[in-house]
Design a protein around this motif. Structure first.
Motif, PDB file in Angstrom:
ATOM      1  N   HIS A   1      25.332  24.318  22.308  1.00  0.00           N
ATOM      2  CA  HIS A   1      24.950  25.449  23.153  1.00  0.00           C
ATOM      3  C   HIS A   1      23.432  25.637  23.211  1.00  0.00           C
ATOM      4  N   GLY A   2      22.685  24.868  22.420  1.00  0.00           N
ATOM      5  CA  GLY A   2      21.239  25.036  22.388  1.00  0.00           C
ATOM      6  C   GLY A   2      20.775  26.030  21.344  1.00  0.00           C
ATOM      7  N   GLY A   3      21.639  26.425  20.439  1.00  0.00           N
ATOM      8  CA  GLY A   3      21.269  27.354  19.381  1.00  0.00           C
ATOM      9  C   GLY A   3      21.156  26.650  18.049  1.00  0.00           C
ATOM     10  N   ARG A   4      21.075  27.434  16.976  1.00  0.00           N
ATOM     11  CA  ARG A   4      21.034  26.864  15.638  1.00  0.00           C
ATOM     12  C   ARG A   4      21.786  27.780  14.687  1.00  0.00           C
ATOM     13  N   ILE A   5      22.238  27.225  13.576  1.00  0.00           N
ATOM     14  CA  ILE A   5      23.008  27.974  12.589  1.00  0.00           C
ATOM     15  C   ILE A   5      22.396  27.751  11.213  1.00  0.00           C
ATOM     16  N   ILE A   6      22.319  28.825  10.421  1.00  0.00           N
ATOM     17  CA  ILE A   6      21.733  28.752   9.091  1.00  0.00           C
ATOM     18  C   ILE A   6      22.644  29.478   8.104  1.00  0.00           C
ATOM     19  N   ALA A   7      22.466  29.169   6.826  1.00  0.00           N
ATOM     20  CA  ALA A   7      23.176  29.843   5.731  1.00  0.00           C
ATOM     21  C   ALA A   7      22.137  30.389   4.763  1.00  0.00           C
ATOM     22  N   GLU A   8      22.343  31.622   4.292  1.00  0.00           N
ATOM     23  CA  GLU A   8      21.395  32.253   3.389  1.00  0.00           C
ATOM     24  C   GLU A   8      22.131  32.945   2.248  1.00  0.00           C
ATOM     25  N   GLN A   9      21.427  33.099   1.146  1.00  0.00           N
ATOM     26  CA  GLN A   9      21.932  33.881   0.018  1.00  0.00           C
ATOM     27  C   GLN A   9      21.634  35.359   0.295  1.00  0.00           C
ATOM     28  N   ARG A  10      22.670  36.222   0.187  1.00  0.00           N
ATOM     29  CA  ARG A  10      22.456  37.650   0.450  1.00  0.00           C
ATOM     30  C   ARG A  10      21.869  38.350  -0.760  1.00  0.00           C
ATOM     31  N   PRO A  11      20.910  39.217  -0.541  1.00  0.00           N
ATOM     32  CA  PRO A  11      20.449  40.053  -1.665  1.00  0.00           C
ATOM     33  C   PRO A  11      21.616  40.860  -2.218  1.00  0.00           C
ATOM     34  N   GLY A  12      21.762  40.872  -3.504  1.00  0.00           N
ATOM     35  CA  GLY A  12      22.866  41.592  -4.127  1.00  0.00           C
ATOM     36  C   GLY A  12      24.134  40.775  -4.248  1.00  0.00           C
ATOM     37  N   GLY A  13      24.109  39.499  -3.815  1.00  0.00           N
ATOM     38  CA  GLY A  13      25.269  38.624  -3.958  1.00  0.00           C
ATOM     39  C   GLY A  13      25.996  38.385  -2.656  1.00  0.00           C
ATOM     40  N   GLY A  14      26.562  37.214  -2.513  1.00  0.00           N
ATOM     41  CA  GLY A  14      27.289  36.874  -1.310  1.00  0.00           C
ATOM     42  C   GLY A  14      26.507  35.913  -0.431  1.00  0.00           C
ATOM     43  N   ALA A  15      27.136  35.499   0.664  1.00  0.00           N
ATOM     44  CA  ALA A  15      26.533  34.542   1.590  1.00  0.00           C
ATOM     45  C   ALA A  15      26.484  35.136   2.977  1.00  0.00           C
ATOM     46  N   LEU A  16      25.477  34.708   3.741  1.00  0.00           N
ATOM     47  CA  LEU A  16      25.330  35.151   5.123  1.00  0.00           C
ATOM     48  C   LEU A  16      25.148  33.923   6.005  1.00  0.00           C
ATOM     49  N   PHE A  17      25.979  33.823   7.035  1.00  0.00           N
ATOM     50  CA  PHE A  17      25.871  32.755   8.023  1.00  0.00           C
ATOM     51  C   PHE A  17      25.456  33.375   9.351  1.00  0.00           C
ATOM     52  N   ARG A  18      24.380  32.835   9.940  1.00  0.00           N
ATOM     53  CA  ARG A  18      23.868  33.388  11.199  1.00  0.00           C
ATOM     54  C   ARG A  18      23.692  32.240  12.198  1.00  0.00           C
ATOM     55  N   PHE A  19      24.200  32.458  13.419  1.00  0.00           N
ATOM     56  CA  PHE A  19      23.990  31.474  14.478  1.00  0.00           C
ATOM     57  C   PHE A  19      23.482  32.179  15.723  1.00  0.00           C
ATOM     58  N   THR A  20      22.796  31.420  16.561  1.00  0.00           N
ATOM     59  CA  THR A  20      22.239  31.973  17.792  1.00  0.00           C
ATOM     60  C   THR A  20      22.794  31.228  18.992  1.00  0.00           C
ATOM     61  N   VAL A  21      22.963  31.971  20.102  1.00  0.00           N
ATOM     62  CA  VAL A  21      23.378  31.401  21.384  1.00  0.00           C
ATOM     63  C   VAL A  21      22.504  32.010  22.464  1.00  0.00           C
ATOM     64  N   PRO A  22      22.264  31.297  23.567  1.00  0.00           N
ATOM     65  CA  PRO A  22      21.356  31.814  24.595  1.00  0.00           C
ATOM     66  C   PRO A  22      21.974  32.962  25.391  1.00  0.00           C
ATOM     67  N   LEU A  23      21.102  33.892  25.781  1.00  0.00           N
ATOM     68  CA  LEU A  23      21.525  34.957  26.684  1.00  0.00           C
ATOM     69  C   LEU A  23      21.749  34.397  28.080  1.00  0.00           C
ATOM     70  N   ALA A  24      22.632  35.051  28.823  1.00  0.00           N
ATOM     71  CA  ALA A  24      22.955  34.553  30.159  1.00  0.00           C
ATOM     72  C   ALA A  24      21.755  34.594  31.079  1.00  0.00           C
ATOM     73  N   ARG A  25      20.834  35.529  30.875  1.00  0.00           N
ATOM     74  CA  ARG A  25      19.675  35.650  31.758  1.00  0.00           C
ATOM     75  C   ARG A  25      18.608  34.592  31.468  1.00  0.00           C
ATOM     76  N   SER A  26      18.734  33.896  30.286  1.00  0.00           N
ATOM     77  CA  SER A  26      17.692  32.933  29.891  1.00  0.00           C
ATOM     78  C   SER A  26      17.961  31.536  30.399  1.00  0.00           C
ATOM     79  N   ILE A  27      19.137  31.310  30.970  1.00  0.00           N
ATOM     80  CA  ILE A  27      19.444  29.979  31.502  1.00  0.00           C
ATOM     81  C   ILE A  27      20.040  30.117  32.895  1.00  0.00           C
ATOM     82  N   SER A  28      19.996  29.024  33.626  1.00  0.00           N
ATOM     83  CA  SER A  28      20.556  29.011  34.977  1.00  0.00           C
ATOM     84  C   SER A  28      21.957  28.421  34.902  1.00  0.00           C
ATOM     85  N   LEU A  29      22.962  29.249  35.255  1.00  0.00           N
ATOM     86  CA  LEU A  29      24.364  28.805  35.160  1.00  0.00           C
ATOM     87  C   LEU A  29      24.803  28.171  36.470  1.00  0.00           C
TER      88      LEU A  29
END
Length: 888
Positions: A860-888
């Motif tokens: 999709h043109g985004g990226r995904i990362i994994a991080e250690q959460r403060p206080g314990g646990g894991a956080l997974f974050r991914f990005t996808v483009p907004l509809a206004r930022s690309i020509s469909l």
């Protein structure tokens, strides 16, 4: 030319060689003429002796012949267990390379160097196993028969009429630190065969009737003795060069014949061939390029090439050297190569010229020392089959006209100075003109300038003026000194100019070889090798260049795709002949000389990898001897680079096969467990429902049905992940991008995971008014499902799962977080690799869910990362483009 000091390049090469060999193991080969001569026995005996001295000696492999004496020598030595290989329904015992590398003894005994390993082994040949052992620093003793040496394979087949398919490249034999010849008389070997000490009786009887005939054994013995003698001779040369030994060691005869462009050189070559044949000695045809000599004419170069080609056809080694004079250059080469006899032609000078200038033959005899010099008369007859030499162009008169002009200019400069300077001082002006003529025009015009300068000086500045008459006899000495000085200065200046030109030519050749070597070391494909070779060889030799290589369809074509670099169509047959016969052909050779180009085979230790072609850009011009030698040097470098590229491709293919096998094993080991677990649950629950339907209460039947549904859903997700992974790997996954509100996508994903989330708190934080995203809704739902499933697996059921979304520039960031054990430090990036599972967790997955997430998000043109959460646990974050930022 040696001046008594060590050659710095040779010293550097020796130091580099010593450093390379210091970390490498030493190879000793027990060499014999045939099986049964006692090679293995000698190897084991040497190993036992070293073991008694405290060396760590291990028997890696010994052929299991029924030879009690040999087997007895194995007793008491450490023996490496063999590796069992299943092949065509039977078990083969092979040498265990990995076990030897792990054991890493000081000395390993490995029998039968030429052995072919069973399919599935690390290497196809045992000598390749030995190469890896040596590279690991392990010393190796091994055995080898003469019929297995690659260069002697055809000779052995011709003598014995038995083809030998298992061979060892010559470079393996030549790089051995030591070769010990194990020899036995043919009659004694036949007796050993009859006594059953080599083969069992029936096999021994057949062997005596075929391969082990006495004539065969005599011939094989001679080959093994000669091969060993050649190695000893090469070691002698290496020792003499290493220790700068100038004195000749006449351990064996070596002949050197001096070849030039004179017609008599052909007779010298034939005489040297007869002498070498009678002495059974190697011989070399040497041509000396003397610094300061004028460049040879086309006719002379053609004759010289003809003579050198004749010598090569008769079996000589061709060499070209240079020096300040013939005698010193010949003797320097002879002492460097331990030559015992030098053959030269009788000089054909008049007596007064011989008395005045001397001859190189006299200088050679005077300085030869312990080298024998043979002077042979040469017949003034053209060499047989000599090709027509190009007609030499008449000498131009312009240099002499310019020389006269220089004298005139000197006179114009000297005349106004005559009012202030004595006549004898004006001589320097004319000497300056002589130097200028020598530098710019050559020997002849400069001598003319010296003679003309004396004449003008006499006519203009010596009384009586305007005549060539001299009143004062002292001026005669001035004239003689002026003329002699002019001629000497002319000769010396011309010689310096020619020496400078020769040095520049040698420097250009060396620079071209160095440039080609450096650039070839930086390329990794056959096409890049061809492009580099074409550019550098074309610049160095002023020729059109083609690098022709075989392709998968069996055709021979240019390996350089970026240029119109195909050879002329009429030369296609020449290229094919060179490739098939592995010999030079084409223009300027005796084979298919009608071709437009000259073609050389690109030979390596493993065979031929292509053909190098060259055509002078000036029509009708032949490549001279020096150019041919340079072209052959280029061909050697190009062949080595192409072989290296082919080996790199083969290594990459093997690596990919191994990686594919590893991934397949990983897939089977991980996925099979994840497939069996839900299937076992489904099978067990369904079996209970069928067998105990009447006795089970309604609540139990409902729980069993729910477990079947849950496990079926889990199985469906796993199979879906496998299918998505396959599509991603094949590049077959296509996106259907549509503007979608992220709230709906997250809601559908939570609905799909509803059963898994029963009893667990899910916190969703999505701001109002988020713009739509340009995504494939089904694939992003799969990403969310995998991330939620991962959070459920690796966090306690009592902890919440948090989902959030926020705008980040022209992207939308979606996060899935938990309060589980968190991430193992250093695994944040590796989590998204296929089949990776972090250690230390109580629950594990198939290792493909997160890899699929990364593939879909990056698609999709985004990226995904994994991080250690403060206080314990894991956080997974991914990005996808907004509809206004690309020509469909």
């Amino acid at each position: 030319m040696s001046d008594g000091r060590p050659n710095p390049d040779a010293l550097l090469a020796r130091v580099a060689s010593d450093e390379a060999s210091a970390a490498r193991g030493k190879l000793k080969i027990f060499f014999g003429a045939a099986p049964g001569v006692g090679k293995t026995y000698a190897m084991l005996e040497a190993g036992r002796k070293l073991a008694k001295e405290g060396l760590d000696v291990v028997v890696g492999y010994v052929e299991p012949h029924v030879r009690p004496d040999t087997q007895a020598l194995v007793l008491g030595l450490d023996v490496l267990p063999r590796r069992s290989v299943e092949y065509h329904g039977r078990t083969i015992q092979e040498f265990d390379l990995d076990g030897a590398l792990t054991r890493h003894p000081q000395l390993l005994l490995v029998d039968e160097l030429a052995h072919t390993n069973a399919p599935g082994s690390t290497h196809a040949k045992r000598w390749q196993d030995v190469e890896q052992l040596l590279a690991a620093g392990i010393n190796v003793f091994t055995t080898l028969n003469v019929q297995h040496v690659e260069s002697l394979n055809d000779v052995v087949a011709q003598v014995t009429t038995v083809p030998v398919r298992e061979t060892v490249p010559d470079h393996v034999y030549e790089q051995a630190a030591e070769v010990e010849l194990v020899d036995i008389a043919p009659d004694d070997l036949i007796d050993r065969l009859r006594e059953g000490k080599v083969y069992v009786p029936d096999q021994a009887r057949r062997a005596i009737e075929n391969f082990f005939r006495k004539g065969n054994l005599i011939a094989l013995r001679e080959l093994s003795l000669r091969k060993t003698a050649e190695r000893v001779g090469a070691q002698t040369l290496d020792y003499r060069n290493e220790h700068e030994v100038a004195r000749i060691w006449a351990t064996s005869e070596r002949l050197l014949v001096c070849v030039g462009s004179g017609p008599g050189s052909a007779r010298l070559v034939r005489s040297a061939r007869r002498m070498a044949s009678g002495l059974r000695a190697p011989w070399t045809a040497l041509h000396v390029e003397v610094d300061g000599r004028p460049t040879a004419s086309e006719a002379d170069r053609a004759r010289l090439e003809e003579h050198l080609r004749l010598a090569e056809e008769l079996g000589a080694t061709i060499a070209v050297t240079s020096g300040s004079d013939f005698a010193s250059a010949i003797l320097h080469y002879g002492r460097e190569n331990n030559v015992t006899k030098i053959i030269v032609g009788k000089p054909r000078l008049s007596r007064w010229r011989e008395w005045l200038r001397g001859t190189y033959v006299a200088d050679l005899i005077r300085a030869s020392g312990d080298i024998d010099v043979y002077v042979i008369n040469g017949e003034e007859a053209p060499a047989k089959h000599q090709r027509a030499a190009p007609e030499s162009q008449p000498a131009s008169r312009w240099p002499y006209v310019l020389s006269a002009a220089i004298v005139g200019i000197c006179s114009l400069i000297a005349y106004p100075l005559s009012a202030y300077l004595a006549p004898t001082n004006l001589v320097m002006v004319y000497l300056a003109g002589v130097i200028a003529a020598a530098l710019l025009l050559g020997r002849g015009p400069s001598i003319l300038a010296a003679v003309a300068g004396v004449a003008v000086f006499d006519f203009v500045y010596v009384p009586p003026y305007g005549t060539f008459v001299v009143d004062d006899a002292e001026y005669l000495f001035t004239f003689f000194a002026m003329l002699a000085t002019g001629v000497i200065v002319s000769e010396l200046t011309t010689r310096v100019r020619l020496q400078t030109a020769a040095s520049q030519r040698r420097e250009r050749r060396t620079a071209a070889l160095l440039a080609l070597s450096r650039e070839l070391a930086e390329v990794s494909t056959r096409e890049a090798v061809a492009q580099v070779a074409r550019r550098i060889v074309q610049k160095a030799l002023d020729v059109d260049v083609w690098v022709i290589a075989p392709f998968g369809d069996g055709g021979l074509r240019s390996a350089d795709f970026l240029h119109d670099a195909e050879p002329p169509p009429k030369d296609a047959g020449v290229v094919k002949w060179v490739f098939e016969h592995r010999a030079a052909a084409g223009h300027g050779t005796d084979t298919l000389p009608g071709g437009e180009g000259t073609y050389l085979p690109l030979l390596t230790t493993s065979g031929i990898v292509g053909v190098l072609g060259a055509r002078p850009q000036t029509p009708g011009v032949f490549l001279d001897v020096t150019q041919m030698q340079l072209l052959q040097a280029f061909a050697g470098q190009v062949a080595g680079a192409m072989e290296r590229c082919a080996l790199a491709v083969e290594a990459e293919h093997v690596r990919m096969q191994m990686e594919t096998e590893r991934l397949r094993n990983s897939l089977l080991s991980t996925v099979s467990h994840d497939l069996r677990t839900p299937l076992a649950t489904i099978t067990g629950a369904a079996g209970l429902l069928v067998e105990e339907e009447q006795r089970l209460p309604q609540e139990s039947r409902h729980e069993l049905a729910l477990s079947i549904v849950d496990e079926a859903d889990r199985l469906n997700r796993l199979v879906g992940n496998l299918l998505d992974l396959t599509k991603l790997e094949a590049g077959a996954l296509r996106l259907d991008l549509q503007p979608q509100p992220i709230e709906e996508v997250i809601g559908i994903a939570l609905k799909r995971m509803e059963r898994l989330l029963v009893g667990r708190s899910v916190d969703v934080e999505i701001p109002d008014g988020l713009p739509p995203v340009a995504i494939d809704a089904l694939l992003i739902q799969q990403v969310l499902v995998n991330l939620i499933d991962n959070a459920c697996k690796f966090s306690p059921a009592s902890t919440p799962i948090e989902l959030s979304a926020a705008v980040a520039g022209d992207m939308l960031a979606v996060s899935v977080a938990d309060r589980g054990q968190g991430l193992t430090p250093g695994t944040e990036q590796r989590l998204f690799e296929k089949f990776f599972r972090a250690d230390g967790h109580s629950r594990t997955g198939s290792g493909i869910g997160l890899a699929i997430c990364r593939g879909i998000v990056e698609l999709h043109g985004g990226r995904i990362i994994a991080e250690q959460r403060p206080g314990g646990g894991a956080l997974f974050r991914f990005t996808v483009p907004l509809a206004r930022s690309i020509s469909l």
